[in-house]
Scaffold this motif. Structure first.
Motif, mmCIF file in Angstrom:
data_model
loop_
_atom_site.group_PDB
_atom_site.id
_atom_site.type_symbol
_atom_site.label_atom_id
_atom_site.label_comp_id
_atom_site.label_asym_id
_atom_site.label_seq_id
_atom_site.Cartn_x
_atom_site.Cartn_y
_atom_site.Cartn_z
ATOM 1 N N GLY A 14 0.815 -1.207 0.000
ATOM 2 C CA GLY A 14 0.000 0.000 0.000
ATOM 3 C C GLY A 14 0.850 1.258 0.000
ATOM 4 O O GLY A 14 0.526 2.234 -0.674
ATOM 5 N N PHE A 15 1.952 1.221 0.754
ATOM 6 C CA PHE A 15 2.834 2.375 0.842
ATOM 7 C C PHE A 15 3.655 2.562 -0.435
ATOM 8 O O PHE A 15 3.576 3.592 -1.105
ATOM 9 C CB PHE A 15 3.765 2.212 2.048
ATOM 10 N N MET A 18 1.462 2.675 -3.910
ATOM 11 C CA MET A 18 0.781 3.945 -4.167
ATOM 12 C C MET A 18 1.767 5.052 -4.504
ATOM 13 O O MET A 18 1.492 5.909 -5.357
ATOM 14 C CB MET A 18 -0.066 4.336 -2.957
ATOM 15 N N TYR A 22 1.900 7.284 -7.875
ATOM 16 C CA TYR A 22 2.007 8.745 -7.830
ATOM 17 C C TYR A 22 3.173 9.250 -8.673
ATOM 18 O O TYR A 22 3.041 10.219 -9.423
ATOM 19 C CB TYR A 22 2.176 9.177 -6.372
ATOM 20 N N GLU A 50 -1.387 13.012 -7.138
ATOM 21 C CA GLU A 50 -1.830 12.595 -5.801
ATOM 22 C C GLU A 50 -3.279 12.135 -5.833
ATOM 23 O O GLU A 50 -3.647 11.147 -5.191
ATOM 24 C CB GLU A 50 -1.653 13.766 -4.826
ATOM 25 N N MET A 53 -3.461 8.738 -7.402
ATOM 26 C CA MET A 53 -3.010 7.743 -6.427
ATOM 27 C C MET A 53 -4.123 7.429 -5.425
ATOM 28 O O MET A 53 -4.412 6.261 -5.131
ATOM 29 C CB MET A 53 -1.781 8.268 -5.689
ATOM 30 N N ALA A 54 -4.772 8.469 -4.901
ATOM 31 C CA ALA A 54 -5.845 8.273 -3.928
ATOM 32 C C ALA A 54 -7.004 7.492 -4.540
ATOM 33 O O ALA A 54 -7.591 6.612 -3.907
ATOM 34 C CB ALA A 54 -6.334 9.626 -3.406
ATOM 35 N N HIS A 57 -6.085 3.758 -4.885
ATOM 36 C CA HIS A 57 -6.177 3.081 -3.584
ATOM 37 C C HIS A 57 -7.635 2.814 -3.213
ATOM 38 O O HIS A 57 -7.986 1.721 -2.739
ATOM 39 C CB HIS A 57 -5.519 3.953 -2.513
ATOM 40 N N TYR A 97 -1.175 2.955 2.531
ATOM 41 C CA TYR A 97 -1.525 4.106 1.689
ATOM 42 C C TYR A 97 -1.640 5.374 2.524
ATOM 43 O O TYR A 97 -1.182 6.455 2.099
ATOM 44 C CB TYR A 97 -2.842 3.853 0.958
ATOM 45 N N SER A 98 -2.271 5.282 3.703
ATOM 46 C CA SER A 98 -2.467 6.462 4.539
ATOM 47 C C SER A 98 -1.138 7.084 4.943
ATOM 48 O O SER A 98 -1.006 8.316 5.005
ATOM 49 C CB SER A 98 -3.280 6.101 5.789
ATOM 50 N N ALA A 100 1.633 6.890 3.160
ATOM 51 C CA ALA A 100 2.165 7.515 1.938
ATOM 52 C C ALA A 100 1.491 8.854 1.671
ATOM 53 O O ALA A 100 2.160 9.850 1.343
ATOM 54 C CB ALA A 100 1.972 6.571 0.754
ATOM 55 N N ASP A 101 0.164 8.898 1.808
ATOM 56 C CA ASP A 101 -0.563 10.135 1.521
ATOM 57 C C ASP A 101 -0.260 11.208 2.560
ATOM 58 O O ASP A 101 -0.168 12.398 2.234
ATOM 59 C CB ASP A 101 -2.062 9.857 1.477
#
Length: 267
Positions: A14-15, A18, A22, A50, A53-54, A57, A97-98, A100-101
């Motif tokens: 996820g990290f 994503m 991006y 971004e 990417m979001a 995910h 993911y969270s 990374a974002d």
């Protein structure tokens, strides 16, 4: 709470996955659909990447969580402990993911305001607990199912960042889909969640799980509920505007068809 190598692998995917979307995939894929991407200033391109990417995910989390809801029989409101692999790995992916974002938000503060920052912090806590714990998996999955709205939200944000005409049919359709999915995944489940949680408390089962899960399942959901209701005020105005736009487009199309028909008859 126990973590296995597969959970950490899902979080890493996820990290890293994503961030790769991006950095490498979005700048190559988006221009194929929207050539206007190349004409955007650098800051806008970063924003579009971004958002892409979001959205990527949210599609993964949405599909996985809703599949779990309809296929895993053990995901019931009364289940206190169950090691649901699909829900835990989805939570791990969401957690990665969270991170990374949140990292991108720190590097580019213009991505979001303080409410988005708070949203990401609570998401990090909920994602980690959903990955690490086997307690009340039904309620963990309900959090993940909220992602049903986000593919449409992110697509609309991307259209806006790309300068797509706001009166276009595509823009209007995204507004309607956001309204519908918001009811399905975020507002409609509120009384159902509250009812089942109250039942769980009345039987005493709720107080047998970890304190961290108790707090997250109540306070975390209350936090997201407040945000969802606040954002829904904006969505209602958006929905009304888009419906009027679709009606106007329908009238214009019907008028053009009628004019073409009359011209053919006259010819």
């Amino acid at each position: 709470m126990t973590l296995e190598a597969t959970h950490l692998l899902a979080a890493a995917s996820g990290f890293l996955g994503m961030l790769m979307i991006y950095k490498f995939i979005s700048p190559r894929v988006v221009p194929l659909w929207f050539p206007a991407y190349h004409a955007l200033p650098w800051e806008k391109q970063i924003q579009v990447n971004e958002i892409f990417m979001a959205g990527s995910h949210s599609v993964v989390v949405c599909i996985s969580s809703w599949v779990a809801y309809f296929t895993v029989e053990e995901l019931k409101p009364t289940t206190l402990w169950y090691d649901c692999a699909l829900t835990r790995h989805t939570s791990a992916f969401f957690w990665g993911y969270s991170i990374a974002d949140l990292l991108l938000m720190i590097c580019h503060p213009h991505f979001g305001d303080v409410y988005f920052l708070m949203h990401h912090v609570v998401s990090l806590i909920a994602g980690y607990l959903g990955m690490a714990s086997i307690s009340i998996p039904y309620y963990v999955n309900v959090f993940l199912m909220m992602e049903l709205t986000n593919p449409f939200v992110n697509f609309r944000f991307m259209l806006k960042a790309l300068g797509y005409p706001e009166k276009s049919l595509l823009f209007s359709c995204t507004g309607v889909l956001i309204f519908v999915t918001w009811w399905i995944a975020r507002l409609g489940p509120i009384p159902i969640y509250a009812y089942h949680m109250a039942q769980l408390m009345s039987t005493g089962g709720f107080f047998k799980i970890e304190l961290s899960m108790q707090l997250t399942s109540v306070l975390g959901y209350a936090f997201f509920t407040v945000l969802n209701l606040a954002w829904f005020r904006v969505i209602i105005k958006l929905f009304q505007r888009e419906i009027r736009g679709l009606i106007q487009q329908g009238h214009s199309m019907a008028k053009r068809v009628q004019q073409e028909t009359n011209s053919k008859k006259g010819g």
